[in-house]
Write an enzyme that holds these catalytic residues in place. Sequence first.
Site: not given
Lengths: 717, 717
Positions: B102, B141, B385
């Site tokens: 992303t 993350g 997702e």
Amino acid sequence: MVEAIESDPVFSRENQYFQTQNERYEAAVRKAVHLQKKMHEMGWTENGPEYKYIYRALSGDVAFLLHRVFMRSISVLGSDKQIAKWIPLATQHKIIGSYAQTELGHGTYLQGLETTAVFDTATQEFILNTPKISAMKWWPGDMGRSATHTVVFAQLYIHGKCYGIHPFIVQIRSLQDHSLCPGITAGDIGPKMNFEHIDNGYLLLKNVRIPRENMLSKFCEVRPDGTYVRQGSQQINYFTMTTVRISLISDEVLTPLMKACTIAIRYSVVRRQSKLKPGEQEAKILDYQTQQEKLLPQLAAAYAFYFINDYLQELFNRGYTEIQRKNFDMLPELHALSSGFKAMITQHCTAGVEICLRACGGHGYSLLSGLPSLYTKILASCIYEGENTILLLQTARFLIKCFMAASAGQPVPPSVTYLAAVKHGKCPAKNKLDFLSPDIYTEAYEHVAVRLTSNTAAKLQDLIQSGVKKHDAWNQCTVQLVQAAKAHCHYIAVKNFAETVEKLETKAGIQKIMKHLCDLFALHGIFSNTGAFLHDGYTSAAQMDMVTASYLDLLAVIRKDAVPLVDAFDFTDKSLNSALGSYDGQVYQRLYEWAQRSPTNQSTESPVMFHCVFIGTLAHVMDSGVPDREALLRDVLHEMDPERHFLMVITWPKEAPSQYDSSPPIRDSKEHSNIRSGPAEATQDTQASKTCDNNWSLSMYFASVILTSVFPMRKHL
Amino acid sequence: MVEAIESDPVFSRENQYFQTQNERYEAAVRKAVHLQKKMHEMGWTENGPEYKYIYRALSGDVAFLLHRVFMRSISVLGSDKQIAKWIPLATQHKIIGSYAQTELGHGTYLQGLETTAVFDTATQEFILNTPKISAMKWWPGDMGRSATHTVVFAQLYIHGKCYGIHPFIVQIRSLQDHSLCPGITAGDIGPKMNFEHIDNGYLLLKNVRIPRENMLSKFCEVRPDGTYVRQGSQQINYFTMTTVRISLISDEVLTPLMKACTIAIRYSVVRRQSKLKPGEQEAKILDYQTQQEKLLPQLAAAYAFYFINDYLQELFNRGYTEIQRKNFDMLPELHALSSGFKAMITQHCTAGVEICLRACGGHGYSLLSGLPSLYTKILASCIYEGENTILLLQTARFLIKCFMAASAGQPVPPSVTYLAAVKHGKCPAKNKLDFLSPDIYTEAYEHVAVRLTSNTAAKLQDLIQSGVKKHDAWNQCTVQLVQAAKAHCHYIAVKNFAETVEKLETKAGIQKIMKHLCDLFALHGIFSNTGAFLHDGYTSAAQMDMVTASYLDLLAVIRKDAVPLVDAFDFTDKSLNSALGSYDGQVYQRLYEWAQRSPTNQSTESPVMFHCVFIGTLAHVMDSGVPDREALLRDVLHEMDPERHFLMVITWPKEAPSQYDSSPPIRDSKEHSNIRSGPAEATQDTQASKTCDNNWSLSMYFASVILTSVFPMRKHL
């Protein structure tokens, strides 16, 4: 004035998203103290229009808000003598007040409160106790750490007899060293979803003695010998709750929805995602029907509720005048409408803010978007000042009563006279354009509200006649009673919106756009709840298809004016405090810059001061500034795109500053040519918007005209 | 094993609600490191069933979760040589991985990613760059502070030609001192609604050179001379996304809903509010129809989605077997179902958790209830997702395609064969009991799904035939396409629930109660969406009234079993981490005790250690303990009330401990007698429940039987 507030560093909310609960609380106390000083300097009064606007500018992020409730409850419930004693002390902040009603075990059901106040004739004192853990006061604002005094609601006992809930002024902390008074246990109830700046507290009373004079006694008094005297009407208590429920709509509920709409709609003309047409550049996400369907109904609802707020305010003022003449006839209607609309609007606006948050994708989930804190704040409004389901059932009780009265030919209050005229006709619409007629859709809403109320009344009677006990029958109808109450409020909201638009007639152009919003609000309600309209055949399936067609058409129409429609809400960048929603549309730069402030980045190696690259070169992009917001809208913006402040988005500096590197970030080599973006593209987009938007010149002045015509209050500030 | 995890102080989540972002992150890192050690000691494997259960026990509150994604992407997308090089390093934690897909400007639309990787034949390297700010990696993350390596997705350029998005392994931090590598800028993106324990990060690449071997090359390779070679099918990429979407349903979505139901339902039999019958004590709030209507459909949905998860898992396993045989035929159906259900379930469960939170009133809003963090966590699942609207539109695209194929007589995948058989009949139900027949309601759902799909397909064709361009026509139908996709998934969920219940036949008693839940799930869906069923007259208004009657009847039936039905989810108190939802029902005591831990109370005078009063005397009330949970349920509970662990609620100690005072908190004087509560009342209540509940002995064993029959996986752990 706004400038005086916003430019003051003490009032800054810049680091809010990074602060701990303690830091938020301490900052709020600092702001409250500073605000008092400032108000004194500037000659602003607490009851003047300034306070409302300051509250808006500070987003309610100050301490001691319950101090105002403390004062109000003394003013409303206290005798003249009590007012003379306590109000000056509170006004001068010699004491800090709180309001201790809710307990661990009881909220909305006040009769169930368990704190006791036993009158001791020997000493002429009340003895207050927390008889069990569920009786502990829990949630009162400003009580955990701040308050010195509080109004405690407790069951009054005289000579062993209970007289129900009464208010008592109790000192809880020393005026010398702020230590807790004897018999008092108090503290903070811990972290919550929001309101970190407020020290919601608990309070445990152990044989706390207060003088007889501390029971607020405008309506009820305990004489020295223990005689209980009721003076005046108890009904006035309803009126106090009504006041609070109406005032919270504009301050605590409407503002967050308006802010969320502003942020999400501005972001949606900056953000591009995927391609609408093959071969073209990626589309602004607001050009997707699904995104419009998420956001534009929320925008319409914000206007609808703004107008309903006016309606309630006016009704309230009339009611207040009557009450001063000792006429309490309007109270039941006022109570029913304020309860129903409190529930309906908080529910609708909370859902709306969540939709706005989710419509911004991942970035909406970042606290820096401003949306999470709007959501967690507005969510509380569904719970406080009366739980929504219980409030809707109170409205329903009023509806059923009025329906029965109307059926029996008795007179009923104005807002429910429509219940008397049950029509069994069909919706007369013949094509999709008919559904843009307020008469058509208002009547459809009316029909549904009447049907749900009359059907539930019938079910209730049937159950009782079949031998079910009255309270059981009521419980078995509550799901449907809630539906009836919602339908009633929805009907009034639609009707009021249509009537308000009608009255805007003289204002050029605005009426047309407001009518679009009114149509959208009404049709969205039908589209989202088709069953209620189809059920008895009032609306046919073919007509429902017309509703859908008109509704979807409207989305595309309102999309053109979406940005000026949120600009007209007139929030400053500082008040929005959002990396996604600022006036200049510099979304990505702000996200990056603001992330640098996070304490999590302070503990690792200091990141390159990259934001200078962007912020420096974009210095020419004006921040929305505000004091001359109207002039700015009128004078500057008419030479630009309706989404003008978003044009400069994703512009990369032509020359790279030394901090970064000597090579310019945009590569000019052929290999990268297909991924370059920048001003050139943005200009093309402007042209495209201009070409396809026939309302162009109207849109230009649009926001400023709404600002002065629809929101007239603002122009005085 | 659960005991080994839960009793370990390093894994404690006790102070979680009071921690700052930094503290949460540091605790998560500590837990991750400790867990590795523990797993090594105990011989647990990362791919064994233990990991799933540990994850559940820790509520996902550990660091380095992206390290697993990093490894999976190398395993799936890397060549054998790459797997051999990197996987051992990762397994031994010599490197920490992340997954950088992303970007600030792009999420779900992967083709739009802007990071570039240019192949330099001279040095045999890829040069990675972030060409503009919107191309910055954002959200990954473990990247803000932890990772040493990451898989970067970038547009591959060779000799000036773009080959689309490819994955590259990039080292971002030194393995010596954890400092950022040359050309790398990275940091934490700042605070979010939840996931404080994860260092979601940003990454900026500036002429970062990596060897040719670092492009993951199972499916695509760049030869030394710059020749681009595609190997195998690209379709496998869909399969990876499918895996992730299916696995997140059980771990990240279903668990929060189950927890929220457990908390809210347990609290609703402890909390009393107002009176159902005049003169009686206040009623448990779960006895109100409106409260049942909020919570019980969520409970039914939790079971429905649990079974759909099994269905998807089985479909996935079959698909995987086929793929290993190089047969990719099942991929489109798998993609459509996993996308649609990811969207439907995340949406439904998020709304459900919010309903549970609000149904707990003010206390639900306290972080100590555990509900706010469940909400803020599950909310993210709607966004990550794949954004839900986009996913539903992918399902819709599949539906339209299959509908056209089916209409043309071509074969279609099993889950959509029903689209071929458009029936124009009417619902055959004659009375409200008919709506408890799965055939009746499943057919109604089927009818709606077919109608919405065929109507939208027709609208799409009409638009195109009237001259609207294909992509515009699609956009103009998207709101309705989303409705069709939802209806399809809802139909399959209802059908699958009914079929699952059918198969439970042999298990005594359970089938009956599961059928109630199935009926409730189905009828709630109709009741909440009546328009879809009424629209074309398939269901008449009279039939809809039967649905409503049956639906409301079911609420009262399921209410009796509500507590064992959530007990069967088998969450330990530590895993719930909720002051409202613990097994023993000591709601008020826990709220008070937990609030004392707040840092806000540390800074004022230390409050009386009041909790000793409660906790001490209530030590005999067992905590749910867990290792012998099943035995405990069977052996201990059958002698108690179905809501047995709530009996001791609001019991005040008979003798006051010295910390408090010498006088007992419950006054025995006559004046207070009407406000006393305690064990005596609770016992009466038990008797009442026993008398009115005919399923009594069944309910006793109920939770334990569900535990072993419906959730068979659990018993192995």
